[in-house]
Design a protein around this motif. Structure first.
Motif, PDB file in Angstrom:
ATOM      1  N   ALA A   1      14.749  48.775 131.247  1.00  0.00           N
ATOM      2  CA  ALA A   1      13.625  48.047 130.651  1.00  0.00           C
ATOM      3  C   ALA A   1      14.100  47.343 129.389  1.00  0.00           C
ATOM      4  O   ALA A   1      15.039  47.787 128.738  1.00  0.00           O
ATOM      5  N   GLN A   2      13.422  46.269 129.073  1.00  0.00           N
ATOM      6  CA  GLN A   2      13.791  45.450 127.918  1.00  0.00           C
ATOM      7  C   GLN A   2      13.181  45.973 126.619  1.00  0.00           C
ATOM      8  O   GLN A   2      13.524  45.525 125.542  1.00  0.00           O
ATOM      9  N   ASP A   3      12.254  46.921 126.726  1.00  0.00           N
ATOM     10  CA  ASP A   3      11.656  47.501 125.512  1.00  0.00           C
ATOM     11  C   ASP A   3      11.065  48.871 125.852  1.00  0.00           C
ATOM     12  O   ASP A   3      10.903  49.235 127.025  1.00  0.00           O
ATOM     13  N   ALA A   4      10.734  49.602 124.783  1.00  0.00           N
ATOM     14  CA  ALA A   4      10.262  50.983 124.967  1.00  0.00           C
ATOM     15  C   ALA A   4       8.949  51.035 125.747  1.00  0.00           C
ATOM     16  O   ALA A   4       8.746  51.923 126.587  1.00  0.00           O
ATOM     17  N   GLU A   5       8.077  50.080 125.481  1.00  0.00           N
ATOM     18  CA  GLU A   5       6.766  50.100 126.146  1.00  0.00           C
ATOM     19  C   GLU A   5       6.928  49.957 127.675  1.00  0.00           C
ATOM     20  O   GLU A   5       6.304  50.690 128.452  1.00  0.00           O
TER      21      GLU A   5
END
Ligand code: SF4
Length: 209
Positions: free
Chosen positions: A127-131
């Motif tokens: 994923a590109q971010d934690a969310e």
């Protein structure tokens, strides 16, 4: 050990070691829930160091030994380290396929012991971010898991271990952004094709973690 337990299997010139079916994540695309890869990798219990080494007695015939799963091998860090130490002595390159969350569960000294005996870490960024990671991979530790992955990548690179970040082609995953993150962290990047069927549910899911 039961004949039903597949601890070591081979694909082409690589030997794969199946250590555990447990994982802290519950990824939407996990092969544990989507039909697998053609081997029955469900373990009725986790193998001992001795059992893994017996299963890997031909390791020298292969170009690489890979710790993988069904599951997260570094939940069994002590076992993986002991086995890696023995195979490393034989001069066989070793890679660990991991979700990269090990620093949430073990201290640096224990992690160093492993890194001293492996050539490469294949770490699932996914994923590109934690969310996005939390939504798709559903880690037990929430956003802390994604932060731990980035920390582990930096640590492996600082120790001279080759790092390959991977991401699965999956709705919501920005593969270009993932590749950019890998570049910024000085890691290689590999896109993984989804394996399995979204229509398949394995009979004993959810597997206890
Ligand atoms: S991290 Fe790997 S083993 Fe764990 S749930 Fe995700 S795909 Fe499955």
């Amino acid at each position: 050990m039961s004949n039903a337990m597949t601890v070591a299997y081979t694909i082409d010139r690589r030997m794969y070691l199946n250590i555990t079916n447990r994982c802290q994540n519950d990824c939407e695309f996990c092969i544990r829930r989507t039909g697998g890869i053609g081997y029955d990798l469900w373990l009725e219990r986790e193998p001992t160091v001795e059992e893994i080494l017996a299963a890997a007695r031909d390791a020298q015939r292969y170009q690489e030994v890979v710790f993988c799963g069904y599951g997260e091998p570094l939940l069994c860090l002590e076992t993986v380290t002991e086995v890696a130490r023995e195979i490393h002595r034989l001069g066989v390159p070793i890679r660990v396929n991991t979700n990269g969350q090990v620093l949430l569960y073990y201290d640096i000294a224990a992690v160093d012991e492993l890194l001293n005996n492996v050539s490469a870490m294949s770490i699932s960024l996914n994923a590109q971010d934690a969310e996005t990671y939390v939504r798709i991979c559903r880690p037990r530790d929430g956003v802390k898991a994604y932060e731990a992955i980035l920390q582990f990548v930096r640590y492996c690179c600082s120790k001279g271990v080759k790092v390959i970040l991977t991401a699965v082609e999956w709705p919501g995953v920005d593969l270009e952004a993932c590749a950019r993150i890998a570049g910024e962290l000085r890691a290689a990047f590999r896109i993984r094709r989804f394996q399995g069927s979204t229509n398949t549910r394995v009979k004993n899911w959810p597997y206890p973690s």
